[in-house]
Design a protein around this motif. Structure first.
Motif, PDB file in Angstrom:
ATOM      1  N   LYS A  17     -10.189  72.306  -3.317  1.00 40.36           N
ATOM      2  CA  LYS A  17     -10.145  71.711  -1.982  1.00 40.36           C
ATOM      3  C   LYS A  17     -11.492  71.092  -1.628  1.00 40.36           C
ATOM      4  O   LYS A  17     -11.548  69.998  -1.030  1.00 40.36           O
ATOM      5  CB  LYS A  17      -9.768  72.763  -0.945  1.00 40.36           C
ATOM      6  CG  LYS A  17      -8.327  73.237  -1.015  1.00 40.36           C
ATOM      7  CD  LYS A  17      -8.058  74.301   0.038  1.00 40.36           C
ATOM      8  CE  LYS A  17      -6.641  74.826  -0.046  1.00 40.36           C
ATOM      9  NZ  LYS A  17      -6.375  75.898   0.952  1.00 40.36           N
ATOM     10  N   GLU A  38     -11.909  67.866  -3.484  1.00 41.57           N
ATOM     11  CA  GLU A  38     -11.117  66.812  -2.857  1.00 41.57           C
ATOM     12  C   GLU A  38     -11.765  66.334  -1.564  1.00 41.57           C
ATOM     13  O   GLU A  38     -11.805  65.129  -1.286  1.00 41.57           O
ATOM     14  CB  GLU A  38      -9.708  67.336  -2.590  1.00 41.57           C
ATOM     15  CG  GLU A  38      -8.758  66.295  -2.037  1.00 41.57           C
ATOM     16  CD  GLU A  38      -7.351  66.833  -1.881  1.00 41.57           C
ATOM     17  OE1 GLU A  38      -6.426  66.022  -1.706  1.00 41.57           O
ATOM     18  OE2 GLU A  38      -7.181  68.076  -1.931  1.00 41.57           O
ATOM     19  N   LEU A  39     -12.289  67.262  -0.775  1.00 43.72           N
ATOM     20  CA  LEU A  39     -12.903  66.902   0.502  1.00 43.72           C
ATOM     21  C   LEU A  39     -14.160  66.069   0.303  1.00 43.72           C
ATOM     22  O   LEU A  39     -14.431  65.134   1.059  1.00 43.72           O
ATOM     23  CB  LEU A  39     -13.226  68.173   1.291  1.00 43.72           C
ATOM     24  CG  LEU A  39     -13.821  67.988   2.681  1.00 43.72           C
ATOM     25  CD1 LEU A  39     -12.819  67.302   3.603  1.00 43.72           C
ATOM     26  CD2 LEU A  39     -14.243  69.330   3.271  1.00 43.72           C
ATOM     27  N   ASN A  40     -14.925  66.389  -0.732  1.00 41.25           N
ATOM     28  CA  ASN A  40     -16.182  65.688  -0.997  1.00 41.25           C
ATOM     29  C   ASN A  40     -16.018  64.528  -1.978  1.00 41.25           C
ATOM     30  O   ASN A  40     -17.019  63.900  -2.340  1.00 41.25           O
ATOM     31  CB  ASN A  40     -17.222  66.667  -1.552  1.00 41.25           C
ATOM     32  CG  ASN A  40     -17.675  67.691  -0.533  1.00 41.25           C
ATOM     33  OD1 ASN A  40     -18.611  67.479   0.213  1.00 41.25           O
ATOM     34  ND2 ASN A  40     -16.988  68.829  -0.492  1.00 41.25           N
TER      35      ASN A  40
END
Length: 654
Positions: free
Chosen positions: A469, A472-474
Motif C-alpha cells: 500500500k 502504491e501511495l508513493n
C-alpha cells in the motif's frame, strides 16, 4: 588461525603491560621510599573464564545481516521464512533429543569418561527400579537436579521399603512437586521447544491445572509439625496452577494458626485475587485486606508485591478506577524505595492504554524515566514490556517518534535479552514495521527493511500488504520486482489479497520508460506477472489452491502485453478463452483492447478475431474492438465475414 593470532597478540600485550607495571611499581616504590609515602596496591579483580570472550564480542557488536547463530552458516541452510525458521530450529533440537535418546537406550556404549573430572551431562541418567539401592542421599540428589519423575519414584520405593525419610527431605520434595505440579520439566537445553511450549501455554494460562489429591497434598499432610515453608510451598503451588479457592483457604488456615508466611506467599495470593472475587471493588478490597495483614505481621513488601497488585488491576473493567488505584500503588511503593522493573511498566501500559479507553501518553513518562538505562530480568513479566510498548505506539498512539525511542531503549546495553522468545520478537517487529510503513516515506522505510529483513525479522502477509500500500501511495513502483522476489522467498504466494494487490499496482502505474530507473520495468513487470501465472497454475489440484479470477488473469494479460511478450500473452488468452466458464468474472475491456493492439503489432489477425469473439460471447462492447481490428489489419474475405457475423456492419460506421 585468526583467533590464535589474536590471542597471541593479547598475551604479548598483557605481558608487556605486566612488565611495564612492574617497572612502574618499582619506580614508585623507590620514590615512595624516598618520600616515606605508603604504596596502595589495588585489589585483585576477579575474572571469569569467559570475560575475554565478552571483551572480544564487545568490539564487534551485532551484525543484522548475519543469520542467528543457531542456524548453519550455509546459504542453503539459512531459513528465510517464519515457518522454515521454526522448522529448522525445532529440527535441530530434535537431533539433540534423538542423540539423548540413543544415549539413554544404549548406555553401555557411553561408559567411557570424556573428561576429568567427569561431566555429569555426558553421563547417562541412572535408571531406578524396585531393586535399586536407594537412601536419603539418592533422593536428595534427584531433587537437586529437578528430576521430578525419578524423585517421585524413589520416594514411593522408600515408602514401600519403610526407609525413614527426614522431614527436611520431604519438605524439599514438596517444594519440587509444587513448583512443577508433579510434571517432568523440559530440559534447559531445549530452548526452542520451551519457547514454542510457552506460546501454547499462554492460551490456557487461566485454566486450573493443579492435580487435586496428588502426591503434593499427601506429603503436605504427612509433614508434622507444619512450618512456614510447608504452607508456603502448597499455597504457591496451588496459586501458580490456579487452584485458587483452596490456595486462599490454606492461606487463611495458616494465618489462623499464626504461621508467619513470607512475602512471596502473600504475592501469590495477591496475584490470583481476580479469580476470587467478581467485581473490581471486591477485588480491590481483598487486595487491601491482604496488604493490611502484611502490615500487621510486619512483612515487608517487595517488587513482586507491587507487580501482583498491578496485575490484579489489569482485570478491572472500569478503566478510571483501575488508573486511580494504579497511581496509588506506584506512589506507595515509591515511598518504600522499591524500584519498578520492566514488568511493572508493562502492567502500567496495560492499565492505561486499553483499546476503548481515552488516549494516554503514559508511555512518554515511562520512557523519560528509563531512557538509556540497562535492565536485567527481575520479574517474569519483564519480557512483555517491549512488545507491549511497541503495540501501544502503533495501535494506541500511532506515533513513530515514540516507537523510535522504544527501539533505541531495546538496543541499549543488553536490553535485547528482554525481548523475550522468538514469537514476542516477531510481534514486536510486526508492530514496528507496520507503524513505520504507515508514517514514513517509503525510501526511509526501506532502510529499516534492508537492515532487519530477513535475518532479524520476516514480514508477515499483513505487514507485506501494508508495504505494498505504501509503495502504491508513493508510486515507488521500482520496488515491486524486489518485493515480489521477497514474497516468493517468504512463502506468501498463498495469499490471494497480496497477489491482487501487486497486480493492481503494476497495472495502474504504467512505467515511464523515459525515466532511467523505470526503463526496464515493463519487462520486469511482465516477468513478475508470468511468474504469478505459473505459480497459480502449479497450485491447481492441491488442497490449498488459488483460483484465477477474470480481473486477476486480465491484469496478467495486460502486463505481458506491455512487456512485449506476445507469445506468453497468447498462451494466457488461450487459457482465458478455453476456461471462460470456470473463471469467475471477465478481464476488463482495456486488457482485451491492449491484447488486440499487440496482435496487430505482431500481425496475428486470427488471435484478434478470437478475442473479438470472446468479447461478444461475454456481452462486452465489441464494436470498438472490431473497428480496431478492421483498421489495424489488411483482412481477407474470411476474416471480414467472421467479424460481420459477430458484430454486423455497425463497426464500419464512424
Amino acid at each position: 588461525m585468526f583467533l590464535s593470532r589474536r590471542f597471541q597478540f593479547i598475551n604479548k600485550l598483557t605481558k608487556n603491560r605486566y612488565i611495564n607495571s612492574i617497572s612502574n611499581v618499582s619506580m614508585q616504590k623507590t620514590d615512595a621510599t624516598a618520600n616515606n609515602e605508603e604504596i596502595e596496591v589495588p585489589n585483585r579483580i576477579h575474572r571469569s573464564s569467559t570475560d575475554i570472550l565478552y571483551a572480544l564480542a564487545s568490539t564487534v557488536g551485532r551484525d543484522p545481516t548475519a543469520p542467528h547463530y543457531k542456524y548453519h552458516d550455509d546459504p542453503f541452510l539459512i531459513p528465510v521464512s517464519n515457518m522454515s525458521k521454526r522448522t529448522y530450529a525445532m529440527a535441530q533440537e530434535s537431533g539433540r533429543k534423538a542423540a539423548k535418546w540413543i544415549r539413554e537406550q544404549h548406555r553401555e556404549l557411553f561408559l567411557h569418561q570424556e573428561a576429568q573430572p567427569a561431566i555429569e551431562e555426558f553421563v547417562p541418567k541412572m535408571v531406578f527400579n524396585e531393586e535399586s539401592v536407594i537412601n536419603n542421599t539418592t533422593l536428595n540428589d534427584l531433587i537437586l537436579r529437578s528430576q521430578v519423575t525419578d524423585a517421585v519414584f524413589v520416594y514411593n520405593i522408600m515408602k514401600e521399603k519403610n526407609i525413614e525419610i527426614t522431614t527436611e527431605l520431604k519438605q524439599s520434595l514438596l517444594e519440587l512437586i509444587c513448583f512443577y505440579n508433579n510434571v517432568e520439566p523440559l530440559p534447559e537445553e531445549f530452548i526452542e521447544e520451551r519457547w514454542f511450549k510457552q506460546n501454547n501455554e499462554t492460551r490456557d494460562r487461566s485454566r486450573k491445572t493443579w492435580k487435586d489429591g496428588d502426591l503434593a497434598e499427601q506429603i503436605f499432610n504427612e509433614i508434622e509439625p507444619k512450618t512456614t515453608s510447608t504452607y508456603a510451598a502448597i499455597i504457591r503451588g496451588m496459586a501458580k496452577y490456579y487452584q485458587v479457592e483452596r490456595a486462599y483457604a490454606m492461606f487463611e488456615q495458616a494465618l489462623e494458626k499464626q504461621i508467619d508466611l513470607d512475602t512471596t506467599t502473600f504475592n501469590a495470593i495477591l496475584g490470583v485475587t481476580n479469580f476470587l472475587k467478581e467485581t473490581a471493588d471486591q477485588r480491590w478490597e481483598l487486595c487491601r485486606q491482604v496488604l493490611q495483614q502484611m502490615a500487621t505481621l510486619q512483612i515487608k513488601p517487595n517488587l513482586g508485591t507491587m507487580n501482583s497488585l498491578l496485575e490484579c488491576l489489569t482485570t478491572f473493567g472500569n478503566y478510571k478506577f483501575a488508573r486511580s488505584c494504579a497511581l496509588q500503588v506506584l506512589a506507595e511503593f515509591k515511598l518504600l524505595n522499591i524500584r519498578p522493573s520492566l514488568g511493572t511498566y508493562y502492567y502500567i501500559l496495560t492499565i492505561f492504554c486499553r483499546d476503548r479507553s481515552p488516549v494516554s501518553h503514559v508511555i512518554v513518562d515511562i520512557l523519560n524515566e528509563i531512557q538509556d538505562k540497562e535492565f536485567s530480568i527481575e520479574h517474569h513479566k519483564d519480557t512483555y514490556f517491549f512488545v507491549t510498548a511497541m503495540d501501544v505506539c502503533r495501535n494506541h498512539l500511532h506515533d513513530k517518534s515514540i516507537a523510535r525511542k522504544v527501539d533505541a531503549l531495546l538496543h541499549t546495553g543488553n536490553n535485547y535479552n528482554l525481548i523475550g522468545d522468538s514469537f514476542k520478537e516477531s510481534v514486536y517487529y510486526r508492530h514496528y514495521f507496520a507503524l513505520l510503513c504507515q508514517t514514513e516515506p517509503v525510501e526511509e522505510f526501506m532502510q529499516t527493511y534492508d537492515k532487519l529483513v530477513p535475518n532479524i525479522y520476516i514480514p508477515e502477509p499483513g505487514v507485506m500488504e501494508e508495504l505494498l500500500k505504501a509503495v502504491e501511495l508513493n508510486a515507488a513502483i521500482e520496488l515491486v520486482p524486489r518485493l515480489w522476489s521477497d514474497m516468493i522467498i517468504f512463502d506468501h504466494l498463498g495469499r490471494e489479497s497480496l497477489i491482487n494487490r501487486i497486480l493492481n499496482i503494476m497495472v495502474s502505474n504504467k512505467p515511464d520508460i523515459s525515466i532511467p530507473i523505470q526503463e526496464q520495468l515493463p519487462q520486469q513487470f511482465a516477468k513478475v506477472a508470468l511468474d504469478i501465472y505459473n505459480k497459480i497454475q502449479e497450485t491447481q489440484g492441491r488442497a490449498k489452491k488459488i483460483s484465477f479470477t477474470g480481473q486477476m488473469i486480465g491484469d496478467i494479460l495486460t502486463l505481458t502485453v506491455r512487456g512485449d511478450d506476445f507469445e506468453s500473452a497468447s498462451q494466457i488468452f488461450t487459457n482465458i478463452d478455453k476456461n471462460q466458464h470456470r473463471i469467475p468474472g471477465t478481464p476488463s475491456e482495456t486488457s482485451l483492447l491492449e491484447f488486440v493492439n499487440s496482435c496487430i503489432t505482431h500481425k496475428s489477425p486470427s488471435q484478434a478475431i478470437v478475442c473479438l469473439q470472446y468479447t461478444v460471447e461475454n456481452n462486452m462492447n465489441a464494436v470498438a474492438m472490431a473497428k480496431q481490428i478492421h483498421n489495424g489489419f489488411t483482412l481477407n474475405e474470411v476474416h471480414l465475414s467472421k467479424i460481420k457475423s459477430l458484430v454486423g456492419d455497425s463497426y464500419l460506421s464512424d
